[in-house]
Structure formats: C-alpha cells, structure tokens
Design a protein around this motif. Sequence first.
Motif, mmCIF file in Angstrom:
data_model
loop_
_atom_site.group_PDB
_atom_site.id
_atom_site.type_symbol
_atom_site.label_atom_id
_atom_site.label_comp_id
_atom_site.label_asym_id
_atom_site.label_seq_id
_atom_site.Cartn_x
_atom_site.Cartn_y
_atom_site.Cartn_z
ATOM 1 N N TYR A 1 3.508 29.235 41.591
ATOM 2 C CA TYR A 1 2.947 28.033 42.208
ATOM 3 C C TYR A 1 3.027 27.992 43.728
ATOM 4 C CZ TYR A 1 3.293 26.630 37.374
ATOM 5 O OH TYR A 1 3.184 26.595 36.017
ATOM 6 N N HIS B 1 5.576 26.662 45.372
ATOM 7 C CA HIS B 1 6.379 25.515 45.779
ATOM 8 C C HIS B 1 7.727 26.016 46.284
ATOM 9 C CE1 HIS B 1 3.578 22.872 43.669
ATOM 10 N NE2 HIS B 1 3.606 23.767 42.700
ATOM 11 N N TYR C 1 11.626 19.269 49.352
ATOM 12 C CA TYR C 1 10.684 19.923 48.443
ATOM 13 C C TYR C 1 9.350 20.059 49.170
ATOM 14 C CZ TYR C 1 7.464 20.634 44.578
ATOM 15 O OH TYR C 1 6.486 21.128 43.759
ATOM 16 N N LYS D 1 5.346 21.282 48.428
ATOM 17 C CA LYS D 1 4.267 21.764 47.567
ATOM 18 C C LYS D 1 3.474 22.805 48.335
ATOM 19 C CE LYS D 1 1.152 19.285 44.997
ATOM 20 N NZ LYS D 1 0.438 18.082 44.590
#
Length: 123
Positions: free
Chosen positions: A16, A18, A36, A38
């Motif tokens: 992904y 991320h 975090y 993205k």
Amino acid sequence: MTDSARMIMNFYSRPYGHAFQVLKANEAQGSFTGKYLKADSSSPVDISGYFHFHKDKQLTTLNFTAQGFNFQLAAPYEKHAPAFKVWKGERIKADAPDSIEPVEFDPIEEVNHVYGIPAELHL
C-alpha cells in the motif's frame, strides 16, 4: 532499553505504501502515540493506540485507527523476546467492518535499503 523503547521507529507498508511511526510508548499502560501517513497524502496524522506483549503466544499486538481504517497488527518474538522486524495483520475499514485487507509493515530503514523508498515517505 525497555522492550517498548525498541518499538520506537518508522514502519512502511507493502504493497500500500502507507507508513506509521511510533514516537512514544508507555509500557506500563500499553499505549503509544505516533504518526500515520497514507501513500497518497503529504500530511501525516497523529495516531494513538495500544500494544501488548504476549509472552505465552510469543508475539506483540498493536492496534490503532487512522484515516478511516482500524489496524490490528502482530509482530512475532525472536529468541523469546519482542522483535519488531515485521508487523502483519489486518486493515479494516472503520465504516465497513466486513472490508478487511491483509497488511504488512516493515521497519522503514530495512525497507529503504531493499526497496529504495523515496524520502518523502519519511515521517
């Protein structure tokens, strides 16, 4: 160094893109704070969550929520001690609990070495 202090590092998700970062970990409370990011975002968000060392199962669990997803992760022990070389688990859409995807996070230093992760993913 405590086991939770060794958990303070950056992790990157395949496939992904991320990333999450553990900034502080309170072993007595089993809680942590961090960031975090993205893959399609340039702004990290603050996260907080929980972790637990399971000596009987020989793994550490870590849970947090970020940007509409709940992450439920586990890292196996190595030589009967907590290790954070890989977090495997599930990414669950918060508003659709049946929407579950497997996810894996590796320490970003190791991933950078192997995959050449671009600098903008560093948190």
